[in-house]
Design an enzyme around this catalytic site. Structure first.
Site, PDB file in Angstrom:
ATOM      1  N   LYS A  75       0.714  -1.117   0.000  1.00  0.00           N
ATOM      2  CA  LYS A  75       0.039   0.062  -0.115  1.00  0.00           C
ATOM      3  C   LYS A  75       0.980   1.113  -0.079  1.00  0.00           C
ATOM      4  O   LYS A  75       1.801   1.278   0.837  1.00  0.00           O
ATOM      5  CB  LYS A  75      -0.841  -0.119   1.291  1.00  0.00           C
ATOM      6  CG  LYS A  75      -2.121   1.054   1.379  1.00  0.00           C
ATOM      7  CD  LYS A  75      -2.928   0.791   2.303  1.00  0.00           C
ATOM      8  CE  LYS A  75      -3.921   1.841   2.612  1.00  0.00           C
ATOM      9  NZ  LYS A  75      -4.954   1.779   3.554  1.00  0.00           N
ATOM     10  N   SER A  91      -9.515   1.901   1.715  1.00  0.00           N
ATOM     11  CA  SER A  91      -8.420   2.636   0.856  1.00  0.00           C
ATOM     12  C   SER A  91      -7.340   1.845   0.391  1.00  0.00           C
ATOM     13  O   SER A  91      -6.283   2.014  -0.115  1.00  0.00           O
ATOM     14  CB  SER A  91      -7.761   3.731   1.828  1.00  0.00           C
ATOM     15  OG  SER A  91      -7.071   3.009   3.070  1.00  0.00           O
ATOM     16  N   SER A 121     -10.710  -0.175   5.768  1.00  0.00           N
ATOM     17  CA  SER A 121      -9.571  -0.358   4.805  1.00  0.00           C
ATOM     18  C   SER A 121      -9.232  -1.471   4.191  1.00  0.00           C
ATOM     19  O   SER A 121      -8.747  -1.530   2.970  1.00  0.00           O
ATOM     20  CB  SER A 121      -8.670   0.609   4.845  1.00  0.00           C
ATOM     21  OG  SER A 121      -8.951   2.060   5.195  1.00  0.00           O
TER      22      SER A 121
END
Length: 384
Positions: free
Chosen positions: A68, A125, A149
């Site tokens: 990420k 996210s 997320s």
């Protein structure tokens, strides 16, 4: 794409070359990123060097994954995945800082797209990681979950997202004041997610207060008793189609009608998030957040005296439009409550609605991640 377990077993046995596996992942990334926009940055040189140097005995030997974006390079999760032989091919998109909703991805020029339907968002996210896995580029991606997320993109993309009990995976910033965020992984295969979570678990010099190392569990086969709540907040309704897909899948477990009254967590989450970010909160706000957390802890403890797990929709709808995140800000409402309490929560696919994945969230007692995964495995439907 083979599962992470299959790749590592093949590399250990000499039946697969880590270099060939990584080259295949890099080629797929180059081919698909112009369509799906899941990459923040591709790092082919480092990936191929690590593949040539990999120890074939590692539990994740030769397994390509994406990281990420904006994950600190010293993060324990990265350190331990690398030590296990996993190979990062680059960083994956996430939402821009600032917007109220994080259920999308952005590479600086384009929104990240969902491989199931490129007009839709992959969630967020952990957007780019979910899109890359759903497209078959890699079997695993790293992320963090402070409000869904890991679970929201798992729901939108038909994947497995585990938010372990708070502290299950150590973090580079150590224990937070608000206690919302747990680092973790997302994958297409539940066994892969379980293996990777075990590998990266346990206290670390940067986070010595993390939970003890979590051995990869042998999952119980049931039977399981569960409570089902289509929504945790009477203000927000689940899409009837999503609700029906989950109810149909619940036929494989015993559903028990047990009352559960949780206090709304929106305000408490905002206060705890502010504390985590170092913005502070008034004494009255902090006290109210603690009261909400304590009430919900007790209510869930009472529930789990009667059932093995609580099941909810992970998201109230299937994937929304790739640029419609602000219009759908409450889509992940079922997720927030369990960041506030810290309970383990896992999202797995349980079916399709109009050709798009539907995710169910399984929540279990604090520390009992294994039962959450066992119930999730019973409910999970392999969509592809």
């Amino acid at each position: 794409m083979l599962s992470a377990g299959e790749i590592a077993a093949g590399v250990r046995a000499g039946a697969l070359s880590a270099v060939a596996v990584v080259e295949e992942a890099l080629e797929a990334a180059r081919r698909l990123d112009p369509i799906l926009h899941f990459l923040d940055e591709l790092d082919a040189g480092t990936a191929l060097r690590l593949a040539r140097e990999v120890d074939p005995g590692g539990p994740l030997a030769g397994v390509p994954f994406v990281v990420k974006a904006r994950t600190p390079p010293e993060s324990p999760i990265l350190e331990r995945l690398l030590a296990a032989g996993a190979i990062p091919i680059g960083t994956a998109t996430r939402a821009r800082p600032g917007p109220g909703s994080q259920t999308y991805g952005w590479n600086g020029r384009e929104y990240t797209r969902n491989p199931w339907d490129v007009s839709r968002s992959p969630g967020g996210s952990t957007a780019g990681g979910a899109a890359a896995i759903a497209a078959g580029v890699v079997p695993l991606a790293t992320g963090g979950d402070s409000g869904g997320s890991l679970r929201i993109p798992a729901s939108f993309c038909g994947l497995v997202g585990l938010k372990g009990t708070y502290g299950r995976v150590p973090r580079a910033v150590g224990r937070s004041l608000g206690g919302l965020t747990t680092a973790g992984v997302i994958g297409a295969n539940l066994d892969d997610v379980m293996l990777a979570t075990s590998v990266v678990s346990g206290p670390h010099r940067l986070d010595p207060t993390a939970l003890p190392q979590w051995p990869e569990p042998i999952l119980a086969e049931g039977p399981f008793r569960v409570a089902y709540l289509p929504t945790l907040n009477t203000q927000y309704a689940v899409d009837p189609g999503v609700d029906q897909v989950i109810r149909d899948r619940l036929s494989v477990v015993e559903v028990v009608d047990v009352p559960l009254k949780l206090l709304p967590t929106d305000d408490a989450w905002q206060v705890l998030s502010a504390l985590d970010a170092g913005r502070g909160a008034s004494a009255a706000e902090a006290q109210r957040a603690r009261e909400v957390r304590d009430h919900n802890h007790t209510a869930l403890a009472d529930l789990f005296e009667v059932v093995d797990a609580l099941v909810t929709p992970t998201t109230l709808t299937v994937a929304h439009g790739y640029d419609q995140h602000n219009e759908n800000i409450i889509v992940g409402d079922p997720c927030w409550a369990f960041n506030v309490t810290g309970h383990p929560a896992v999202s797995v696919p349980v079916g399709l609605l109009d050709g798009l994945p539907v995710g169910a969230q399984v929540v279990t007692p604090y520390g009992d991640d294994a039962t959450a995964l066992a119930v999730a495995k019973r409910l999970m439907v392999q969509l592809r």
